[in-house]
Design a protein around this motif. Structure first.
Motif, short mmCIF file in Angstrom:
data_model
loop_
_atom_site.label_atom_id
_atom_site.label_comp_id
_atom_site.label_asym_id
_atom_site.label_seq_id
_atom_site.Cartn_x
_atom_site.Cartn_y
_atom_site.Cartn_z
N GLU A 1 47.56 111.17 35.79
CA GLU A 1 48.48 110.08 36.18
C GLU A 1 48.42 109.85 37.69
O GLU A 1 48.33 108.72 38.16
N GLU A 2 48.48 110.97 38.42
CA GLU A 2 48.46 110.88 39.88
C GLU A 2 47.14 110.29 40.36
O GLU A 2 47.11 109.43 41.24
N LEU A 3 46.04 110.74 39.75
CA LEU A 3 44.71 110.25 40.12
C LEU A 3 44.62 108.74 39.89
O LEU A 3 44.11 108.00 40.74
N LYS A 4 45.17 108.29 38.77
CA LYS A 4 45.10 106.86 38.46
C LYS A 4 45.92 106.03 39.45
O LYS A 4 45.68 104.85 39.63
N GLY A 5 46.89 106.69 40.08
CA GLY A 5 47.69 106.01 41.10
C GLY A 5 46.85 105.56 42.29
O GLY A 5 47.28 104.72 43.07
N PHE A 6 45.65 106.11 42.42
CA PHE A 6 44.78 105.74 43.55
C PHE A 6 43.74 104.69 43.17
O PHE A 6 42.82 104.43 43.92
N MET A 7 43.89 104.10 42.00
CA MET A 7 42.92 103.08 41.59
C MET A 7 42.99 101.89 42.53
O MET A 7 44.06 101.44 42.92
N ASP A 8 41.81 101.42 42.90
CA ASP A 8 41.71 100.30 43.83
C ASP A 8 41.51 99.02 43.04
O ASP A 8 40.48 98.84 42.38
N GLU A 9 42.50 98.14 43.10
CA GLU A 9 42.45 96.90 42.31
C GLU A 9 41.34 95.95 42.77
O GLU A 9 40.95 95.04 42.05
N GLU A 10 40.85 96.18 43.99
CA GLU A 10 39.81 95.31 44.54
C GLU A 10 38.42 95.69 44.01
O GLU A 10 37.45 94.99 44.25
N LYS A 11 38.36 96.85 43.39
CA LYS A 11 37.04 97.35 42.97
C LYS A 11 36.96 97.48 41.45
O LYS A 11 37.96 97.49 40.76
N ASP A 12 35.71 97.61 40.98
CA ASP A 12 35.53 98.01 39.59
C ASP A 12 35.76 99.51 39.53
O ASP A 12 35.29 100.25 40.40
N VAL B 1 43.60 110.37 26.24
CA VAL B 1 44.39 109.15 26.03
C VAL B 1 44.89 108.62 27.37
O VAL B 1 44.79 107.43 27.67
N GLU B 2 45.39 109.53 28.19
CA GLU B 2 45.92 109.13 29.50
C GLU B 2 44.84 108.44 30.33
O GLU B 2 45.09 107.42 30.98
N ALA B 3 43.62 108.97 30.29
CA ALA B 3 42.53 108.40 31.08
C ALA B 3 42.13 107.02 30.56
O ALA B 3 41.71 106.15 31.32
N ALA B 4 42.27 106.81 29.25
CA ALA B 4 41.83 105.55 28.64
C ALA B 4 42.90 104.47 28.67
O ALA B 4 42.61 103.28 28.55
N LEU B 5 44.14 104.91 28.87
CA LEU B 5 45.31 104.05 28.67
C LEU B 5 45.28 102.71 29.42
O LEU B 5 45.62 101.69 28.85
#
Lengths: 280, 125
Positions: free
Chosen positions: A149-160, A174-178
């Motif tokens: 969850e924490e890792l996904k918080g760093f997703m960059d919306e500007e990138k693929d 499941v969490e990773a695919a969600l």
């Protein structure tokens, strides 16, 4: 666009696909969410420098002066993280899911929350084309989801974004695919590969995500195992990566094969373009 | 004679010939046994299918019965610490039936465990 790479079974080549795909694209972020055993770094060879962020969770702490051993917390905990021994509550923090319920049901206000570090996030975005992030669960910890969850918080919306998930079909996968737009299922043409692919497909049906299959270690004589199933289910086979000595040798040396065999870069970009079309 | 109650984890619930189970947390049954008259009764292990914390939950159930000792094939780390905290002695027995295990126990031939025999999750199939 967010693509999660997953597999019902470990050792099918999920990391190979995730890293080679990421290296075939530009302006991409790769998240290694296989937090129990992150290994994408072996191919990406990042420079984590001192970049590090702890992932914390809260677990119950019992005030034994206030506790009267009423057992309400033990009975409440669905994960069996608490036990009552000789009228004293014992806490097993590794099992705790930090729901905070024990604190709420305690009639004597004897439970407080204690911070506990369960893992960390590391990153290297010195490379402009590939922004690399990795989650790590500490040894002995049982709940991987908070780190993902924490890792996904760093997703960059500007990138693929490409997410390398944990193998299997449990909560961390499941969490990773969600939050992804598309899932790539990596499998191998063996009965085990097929069995675990079926489980992963069932999971993705529940999640209502579009997905396609990549057959790794593909061999003409055995691919029918996966092909027949995919035909029956109407699942698209995106790519086959042959059971090939050179690819295996590169893998064993920690070299992503697209670096030495650039024709594969094109194959991966084609898949990406194709997925983009499916998602839109 | 002092009545000593011991608990054994078992795979079935057929009298003294019940098979001692290899695992503690996820064993199907607990055999409750009084060592003086070999009177035996069985409880279902409510932790056998727990999604998490089976060792802790099974150990809690055992502790609530207040036996002097527990005999199982193996004990994981969390079950071990619960039983240890409760002062219950643990013995590992890898043979066959409750009858055989109890005989060894009474002859003082079973070795008391001072450390868990298994890592976490060893009982998950």
């Amino acid at each position: 666009m967010k693509i999660t790479v997953l597999s019902g079974k470990g050792g099918t080549g999920k990391t190979t696909i995730a890293t080679n795909l990421a290296l075939s694209l530009s302006n991409v972020q790769l998240l290694d969410a296989d937090v129990e055993e992150p290994d994408s770094y072996l191919f990406i060879k990042p420079d984590f420098a001192d970049e590090y962020q702890a992932v914390n969770r809260y677990v119950p702490q019992i005030d034994h002066d206030k506790c009267d051993s009423c057992r309400k917390c033990v009975d409440f905990c669905q994960y069996n993280a608490l036990a009552i021994i000789l009228e004293k509550v014992m806490v097993f923090p590794e099992i705790c899911h930090s729901c905070g319920g024990c604190k709420i049901v305690c009639p004597r206000d004897a439970i407080s929350e204690e911070k506990r570090e369960i893992g960390n996030i590391k990153w290297d975005h010195s490379d402009r084309e590939l922004d690399f992030w990795q989650g790590e669960l500490n040894i002995g910890e049982e709940t991987a989801v908070p780190v993902i969850e924490e890792l996904k918080g760093f997703m960059d919306e500007e990138k693929d974004v490409i997410i390398d998930a944990q193998p299997g079909t449990t909560c961390p996968t499941v969490e990773a695919a969600l939050d992804s737009d598309y899932c790539i299922l990596v499998t191998e043409p063996t009965p085990f590969g097929l069995n675990d692919l079926q489980m992963a497909v069932d999971m993705l049906k529940e999640l209502k995500k579009p997905y396609g299959v990549i057959i790794n270690r593909s061999e003409e004589d055995y691919d029918y195992l996966i092909e027949d199933y995919c035909r029956q289910e109407g699942i698209e086979i995106l790519l086959k990566i042959p059971y090939d000595r050179q690819i295996a040798e590169l893998y064993s040396e920690g070299i992503p094969f697209v670096q030495e065999l650039p024709e594969w870069k094109e194959e991966f970009s084609k898949i990406y373009q194709h997925i983009k079309g499916v998602v839109k | 004679m002092i009545i000593i109650k011991i608990i054994l984890t078992t795979s079935d619930n057929n009298d003294l010939n019940a098979k001692v189970d290899k695992q503690f947390g996820r064993a199907p049954f607990f055999a409750l046994l009084e060592t003086d008259n070999l009177e035996i009764s069985f409880l279902d292990n409510s932790a056998a299918n727990a999604s998490s914390g089976a060792g802790v939950m099974a150990a809690q159930q055992v502790v609530d019965e207040d036996p002097a000792a527990v005999i199982a094939g193996n004990f994981g780390p969390k079950a071990f610490s619960v039983l240890k905290a409760a002062g219950i002695k643990m013995y590992s027995y890898s043979g066959d039936t409750v009858r055989d295990a109890v005989k060894l126990y009474q002859d003082d031939s079973l070795k008391e465990l001072l450390d868990p025999t298994n890592g976490a999750h060893a009982g998950l199939k």
